[in-house]
Design an enzyme around this catalytic site. Structure first.
Site, PDB file in Angstrom:
ATOM      1  CD  GLU A 127     -50.572 -40.773 -13.200  1.00 51.43           C
ATOM      2  OE1 GLU A 127     -50.805 -40.365 -12.064  1.00 51.43           O
ATOM      3  OE2 GLU A 127     -49.495 -41.356 -13.504  1.00 51.43           O
ATOM      4  CB  VAL A 135     -44.348 -39.964 -16.551  1.00 51.01           C
ATOM      5  CG1 VAL A 135     -43.180 -40.892 -16.234  1.00 51.01           C
ATOM      6  CG2 VAL A 135     -43.863 -38.518 -16.629  1.00 51.01           C
ATOM      7  N   GLY A 177     -47.212 -43.730 -19.636  1.00 53.13           N
ATOM      8  CA  GLY A 177     -48.467 -44.063 -20.332  1.00 53.13           C
ATOM      9  C   GLY A 177     -49.582 -44.319 -19.340  1.00 53.13           C
ATOM     10  N   GLY A 181     -44.656 -49.729 -35.914  1.00 54.62           N
ATOM     11  CA  GLY A 181     -45.248 -48.461 -35.482  1.00 54.62           C
ATOM     12  C   GLY A 181     -44.799 -48.035 -34.095  1.00 54.62           C
ATOM     13  CD  GLU A 228     -42.934 -40.490 -33.941  1.00 52.97           C
ATOM     14  OE1 GLU A 228     -43.169 -39.854 -34.987  1.00 52.97           O
ATOM     15  OE2 GLU A 228     -43.677 -40.491 -32.947  1.00 52.97           O
ATOM     16  CG  ASP A 245     -40.157 -40.150 -24.680  1.00 55.15           C
ATOM     17  OD1 ASP A 245     -41.128 -39.402 -24.848  1.00 55.15           O
ATOM     18  OD2 ASP A 245     -40.219 -41.225 -24.049  1.00 55.15           O
ATOM     19  CE  LYS A 296     -42.489 -40.693 -21.692  1.00 53.16           C
ATOM     20  NZ  LYS A 296     -42.392 -41.929 -22.525  1.00 53.16           N
ATOM     21  N   GLY A 329     -49.405 -46.399 -25.898  1.00 53.26           N
ATOM     22  CA  GLY A 329     -50.534 -47.036 -26.565  1.00 53.26           C
ATOM     23  C   GLY A 329     -51.814 -46.264 -26.330  1.00 53.26           C
TER      24      GLY A 329
END
Lengths: 353, 353
Positions: B124, B127, B129, B182, B185, B196, B200, B298
Site C-alpha cells: 500500500e 503508491v 505514500g 529535502g 535528492e 518514479d 507508480k 513523508g
C-alpha cells in the site's frame, strides 16, 4: 453459488440488481464462484420488469430459503428495514445496506446480532454513496489514532449551496431546482435541516471512536437560514459556505460533534467540492489529513459500494466485520452548550484548522 | 505475539518502528494480540538510538528466527531488497513494503512466491505514500470495471510545479528549493524525469487491469522541459500544468499508459492538489470518478500505510493477498507511437475528460 436477495426495488435496490447482472463475470471472478440475484422484495408491482420472475412480497420466502446467503436491504427507514435486518441476521444471512437511518439508530444491536450469528452487517453505501470511506477509514487508517472527521456528506444541500455561490440564485429558487432535478424530495427537511448529514457523521464518528454516537446527541443545524448575503460576505473574505458534519476527539476524551453550515477557506480541499458530490477529510495522527471525494449518491455509485460489501461478505466473514460498542452518550459526547463554536455569522460556524 | 523485523532504517523504516511503538496499544487492540518490532536491519550504525538493542546486520538472523512473522522492507531499490524479500517469503514470513521500484519490476514473481508460501506481499505504501489507494481500488471498487487511473503521484515534482505556478519561480530555482527542503535528492532524475511516477502508475494499472505492466513500456516524460512561459500560457487558458501518470483501458482491450506533464482545467479535482500532496482519480463503470487525496510521502504518513498492511497480514492472509499475472506487454499495452496524445504545447499533453 452465492444467492442474493434485494429487499426494496427503489433507486439503490434496482441499481444493485442491475450491477449484479451487468458486471456478473467480474463478481464471479472476484468470488471464485457464481453469484446471482434470486429474489427482489417490494410491495409494489413491476409488471414490465426483465426481473419479473424474481419478485416476492413476503419476507419469509427469503428468510426461509437456505440458498440465500446475502440480503441487500435498501428499504430505508427504521421500521420494516429494522425487522427484516434482524430476521435475516438471525437466519444466518449476511446483510448489506445503504440505510443510514437504521445504522445510525441501531448499529450496535445489529452488529452484535451479526457477530452472534457468524455473519456480516456491512454498510459502506450508507455514507458518501459510492465513495469508499468506511472501509478505508476502518481498515486502511487502522494504524492511526483518528482525531477528526469533517465532510460534505449530503449532495442535495451541496447542490443548493453551489447554485447560490456560483449563480447567485436564492435558497428557495435553488431548492426548487433541486426538486425539479430529483435531487431533493418534496419534503426536503431530512436533507436541508441537516438530519441526513447528522446520521452520516454519527456513523463515521462511531466507527472512528469505538462507541456509538446517537443522532439526537448531535447539535444539528441545516441550511434553511442561509441567505445570499451570507454567501457574498463569505466570498468577500475568501471563503465558501458548505454544510459540514464534523466530529473531533478532544484531549479530555470527549467527542465534539455537530452539523452546521460552515465558512471554509477557498483553499481547503472541501471548498472545491461542488454540486451533488461529497467529500470527506479524515485526520489521523500518522497520516495527517486524507480526503475522499466522489459521487455521494445516485443509483450506480451507491450500487458500487453495496457490491464491494457483497464481495467482502463472501470473502471473509469474520475479517470484514465492523464493530463498536453501545454507549451512554452523556459521558463522552460534548453537548451543544459546551461546544463554543466560533461563528462567522450567526448561523454559520467557522471551520478552524 | 506478533514480531516484526524492519529492514532498512531510513525515513520510512524509522517511521514504522516509531509508529509500532507510539500506537502499540492501538495495534494490539486491532490484532487481539501483542505486537513488537524485534529486529532492525541496517548496514549503518545508530549508536544513540533508543532501539539500539534491536539492530542486526545479517539478514539470516531475521530469516532463521521462527518468531518473526512479518518483514517490513524499506531498503529501496531492486538488488538487496529483491533478495531479502524472496528469502523472507520463502521462510514463510509476510512482507510489507514501500518499495515501488521492486514492486514495479518484480511483483508477479513476488506475489506468486507469497501465494506458494501462504503469506502476504503487500505494498500500500508504494503508491501515494499514506493515502489509501491500493486497498480502496482493489477491494472497495471491486464491483466496478475500472477504466482509467489518473494521478499526481510524485510530491517532489508537484512541489516544483506549485512553486512555478504560485510564485513565478523558474524550474531551476524551484528544484534548488526542493533540494534544500529535502524533497528532492541531489540527483533528482528519478523524480523530475517521471521515472518514479512511471513505477507508480504501473503498479496501479497492473492491479486494475490484472496484467503486469512494466515501466519500460510506459512512455515517460518528466518536467525538465517546462518553462514559466508554459505555465503562464496554461494559466491564460484556465489551466494548470501537473505531472500526471495516466492509464486507460480502451475498447479494444489495450491499455494506454503514459507519464507526462499535462495541462488540466482549473476545475479538475487534481488541479488544486498542491505542494508535496498527491491525488489520484480512479474511474469505474459504476462509481464514475473517485478521488483520493493526501500526503504522498513523508515518514509518518508512509508508516501509516505500512501499519495498515501489517494489520492486514495478521488478520487475513488469504483474503488480503493481491494478485495479477505476468504478461507480454506488447500484446496489451499501447506503445508510444500509437498513443496520439493531443498536445497543449510541445511537451505538455492535454488531459482529455
Amino acid at each position: 453459488m452465492i444467492n442474493v436477495a434485494v429487499v426494496g426495488f427503489g433507486v439503490v435496490g434496482s441499481g444493485v440488481v442491475e450491477l449484479l447482472d451487468k458486471n456478473n463475470r467480474l463478481f464471479s471472478k472476484k468470488l471464485n464462484q457464481e453469484i446471482a440475484c434470486k429474489y427482489i422484495l417490494d410491495i409494489r408491482e413491476f409488471p414490465g420488469s426483465i426481473y419479473a420472475d424474481k419478485f416476492v412480497k413476503d419476507f419469509s420466502v427469503i428468510e426461509n430459503d437456505p440458498e440465500i446467503n446475502i440480503v441487500v436491504e435498501t428499504v430505508g427507514g427504521a421500521t420494516f428495514a429494522y425487522e427484516y435486518t434482524k430476521r435475516a441476521l438471525r437466519a444466518g444471512k449476511h446483510v448489506v445496506t445503504s440505510n443510514k437511518e437504521l445504522v445510525a439508530k441501531h448499529a450496535p444491536e445489529l452488529l452484535a446480532l451479526a457477530r452472534e450469528n457468524g455473519v456480516c452487517y456491512l454498510f459502506e453505501a450508507s455514507v458518501g454513496g459510492g465513495i469508499p470511506i468506511i472501509n478505508p477509514m476502518y481498515h486502511c487508517l487502522a494504524a492511526n489514532e483518528l482525531n477528526r472527521i469533517v465532510g460534505i456528506m449530503n449532495g442535495t444541500t451541496n447542490y443548493i449551496l453551489t447554485k447560490m455561490i456560483k449563480e447567485g440564485v436564492s435558497f428557495d429558487a435553488a431548492l426548487r431546482q433541486a426538486q425539479l432535478l430529483g435531487y431533493a424530495e418534496k419534503d426536503p427537511s431530512a436533507d436541508i435541516d441537516g438530519i441526513d448529514t447528522g446520521r452520516k457523521i454519527c456513523i463515521l464518528a462511531s466507527l472512528a471512536f469505538g462507541k456509538h454516537i446517537y443522532p439526537e446527541n448531535v447539535m444539528t443545524k441545516g441550511i434553511r437560514g442561509i441567505s445570499l448575503d451570507d454567501i457574498y460576505e463569505a466570498d468577500r473574505q475568501g471563503m465558501v459556505v458548505k454544510l459540514l458534519g464534523c466530529a473531533e476527539k478532544k484531549d479530555d476524551g470527549f467527542v465534539e460533534i455537530f452539523v452546521s453550515p460552515c465558512a471554509i477557506p477557498r483553499e481547503h480541499p472541501l471548498a472545491n467540492i461542488e454540486d451533488v458530490f461529497n467529500g470527506i477529510t479524515v485526520t489521523g495522527d500518522a497520516i495527517g489529513d486524507c480526503t475522499f471525494y466522489g459521487r455521494g449518491a445516485g443509483k450506480m455509485p451507491t450500487a458500487s459500494a453495496v457490491g464491494a460489501d457483497i464481495i467482502d461478505c463472501v470473502k471473509g466473514t469474520e475479517k470484514s466485520s465492523l464493530f463498536w460498542v453501545d454507549a451512554d452518550n452523556s459521558t463522552f459526547v460534548r453537548s451543544f452548550d459546551k461546544l463554543n463554536l466560533e461563528y462567522f455569522k450567526n448561523d454559520i460556524a467557522l471551520l478552524k484548522e
